[in-house]
Scaffold this motif. Sequence first.
Motif, PDB file in Angstrom:
ATOM      1  N   LEU A  39      16.031  -7.866   1.911  1.00 53.54           N
ATOM      2  CA  LEU A  39      15.170  -8.420   0.942  1.00 53.54           C
ATOM      3  C   LEU A  39      14.776  -7.226  -0.077  1.00 53.54           C
ATOM      4  CD1 LEU A  39      12.695 -10.332   3.476  1.00 53.54           C
ATOM      5  CD2 LEU A  39      15.023 -11.179   2.559  1.00 53.54           C
ATOM      6  N   PHE A  40      15.110  -7.664  -1.194  1.00 54.71           N
ATOM      7  CA  PHE A  40      14.952  -6.620  -2.245  1.00 54.71           C
ATOM      8  C   PHE A  40      14.045  -7.004  -3.630  1.00 54.71           C
ATOM      9  CE2 PHE A  40      17.582  -4.022  -5.678  1.00 54.71           C
ATOM     10  CZ  PHE A  40      16.867  -2.883  -5.254  1.00 54.71           C
ATOM     11  N   GLN A  41      12.882  -6.540  -3.536  1.00 59.65           N
ATOM     12  CA  GLN A  41      11.871  -6.806  -4.319  1.00 59.65           C
ATOM     13  C   GLN A  41      12.340  -6.806  -5.819  1.00 59.65           C
ATOM     14  OE1 GLN A  41       8.142  -4.525  -4.278  1.00 59.65           O
ATOM     15  NE2 GLN A  41       6.947  -6.015  -5.083  1.00 59.65           N
ATOM     16  N   ARG A  63       9.884  -2.264  -2.953  1.00 62.88           N
ATOM     17  CA  ARG A  63       9.944  -2.290  -1.540  1.00 62.88           C
ATOM     18  C   ARG A  63      11.477  -3.235  -1.098  1.00 62.88           C
ATOM     19  NH1 ARG A  63       5.122  -5.357   0.327  1.00 62.88           N
ATOM     20  NH2 ARG A  63       5.599  -6.168  -1.744  1.00 62.88           N
ATOM     21  N   SER A  64      11.920  -2.752  -0.134  1.00 62.78           N
ATOM     22  CA  SER A  64      12.940  -3.322   0.514  1.00 62.78           C
ATOM     23  C   SER A  64      12.860  -3.582   2.095  1.00 62.78           C
ATOM     24  CB  SER A  64      14.224  -2.714   0.364  1.00 62.78           C
ATOM     25  OG  SER A  64      14.726  -2.670  -1.259  1.00 62.78           O
ATOM     26  N   ARG A  65      13.143  -4.691   2.493  1.00 66.20           N
ATOM     27  CA  ARG A  65      13.113  -4.887   4.038  1.00 66.20           C
ATOM     28  C   ARG A  65      14.621  -5.450   4.687  1.00 66.20           C
ATOM     29  NH1 ARG A  65       7.155  -7.774   4.198  1.00 66.20           N
ATOM     30  NH2 ARG A  65       5.935  -5.718   3.776  1.00 66.20           N
ATOM     31  N   ASP A 202       6.770   2.139   7.713  1.00 64.72           N
ATOM     32  CA  ASP A 202       5.330   1.804   8.207  1.00 64.72           C
ATOM     33  C   ASP A 202       4.621   2.086   6.847  1.00 64.72           C
ATOM     34  OD1 ASP A 202       6.340   1.088  10.726  1.00 64.72           O
ATOM     35  OD2 ASP A 202       5.406   2.672  11.674  1.00 64.72           O
ATOM     36  N   ASP A 203       5.157   3.134   5.853  1.00 61.01           N
ATOM     37  CA  ASP A 203       4.505   3.427   4.824  1.00 61.01           C
ATOM     38  C   ASP A 203       5.248   2.937   3.334  1.00 61.01           C
ATOM     39  OD1 ASP A 203       3.188   4.682   2.764  1.00 61.01           O
ATOM     40  OD2 ASP A 203       3.651   6.786   3.478  1.00 61.01           O
ATOM     41  N   GLU A 204       4.999   1.719   2.963  1.00 57.36           N
ATOM     42  CA  GLU A 204       5.709   1.101   2.164  1.00 57.36           C
ATOM     43  C   GLU A 204       5.068   1.526   0.577  1.00 57.36           C
ATOM     44  OE1 GLU A 204       7.959  -2.847   3.504  1.00 57.36           O
ATOM     45  OE2 GLU A 204       5.780  -2.793   3.022  1.00 57.36           O
ATOM     46  N   THR A 205       4.059   2.314   0.586  1.00 55.23           N
ATOM     47  CA  THR A 205       3.194   2.713  -0.391  1.00 55.23           C
ATOM     48  C   THR A 205       3.647   4.094  -1.045  1.00 55.23           C
ATOM     49  OG1 THR A 205       1.474   3.983   0.846  1.00 55.23           O
ATOM     50  CG2 THR A 205       1.215   1.479   0.176  1.00 55.23           C
ATOM     51  N   THR A 206       4.599   4.978  -0.144  1.00 50.03           N
ATOM     52  CA  THR A 206       5.054   6.275  -0.660  1.00 50.03           C
ATOM     53  C   THR A 206       6.357   5.995  -1.225  1.00 50.03           C
ATOM     54  OG1 THR A 206       3.919   7.247   1.100  1.00 50.03           O
ATOM     55  CG2 THR A 206       5.767   8.425   0.255  1.00 50.03           C
TER      56      THR A 206
END
Length: 259
Positions: A39-41, A63-65, A202-206
């Motif tokens: 999943l590619f924002q 972000r990506s997941r 776990d750290d999608e803000t960095t």
Amino acid sequence: MKLSRLSIFSGLCWLVYPIFCARLSAATMTFSAVADTSLFQANPDSDLGGSSLVAGTNFTNTRSRAMFRFDLGALPPGAVVSGAEVSLSVSKVPDPDMRGNPVSYDFSLHRLLVSWGEGTGTPVTGTAAMPGDATWNDRHFGSTPWSSPGALIGVDYAEVASATTAVVDLGGYVWSSGGLIDDVKAWQQNPGSNFGFLLASDDETTLGSGRRFGSREQSGGAVTPPQLTVTYTLVPEPEVAGLCLMGLAALVFRRVRRD
């Protein structure tokens, strides 16, 4: 009270029998992913089902997941699962001139609670999604959106992580925990609930936590597809167990008669 030899031998048979059978039947089985995508924002309506997997946050703060699913249908009936681990291969990290020394980030596996479509998008940033493909906005493009773009924790995927591992540089990594064992057992009992895992940083803000992982379309060399290794034991059917116990009882009876 004095125990007879028959009682003692019978008691030993009941104690030894399950241990003996478990040791004889211990086995492992490795499953490769049957479906995977990202999943590619940055491209919320693109599909990445045919390219490498990506998870984390890049230097443009998007972000990506990643998601992948395993088919456990080959597990033998009656298999008692005692171990489970997921193996992933990191195929790309941020460029050295942007990240400096490698930095460790925790990546967690979460059990997916809803269905999704894989698709066949191949470029690095994906291609325009076809109906049914998973994208940042939709788990089935054109028909079923995620509860929130990128999948909603606690609704689209489990809030509690099944396993967490620190990822630094290129190479192979393993996720292993009791939570993974519970997931496999749940899917074994109810195959219809098997929607696989979502992998997220776990750290999608960095910025710079993003990593690319090998997908099922990639193989050879140091890059391997997502794999799930299950350790299990086989418990004999009741009829087989009864025959074994009858045989043990006959041996005990013969021994007692000789004594």
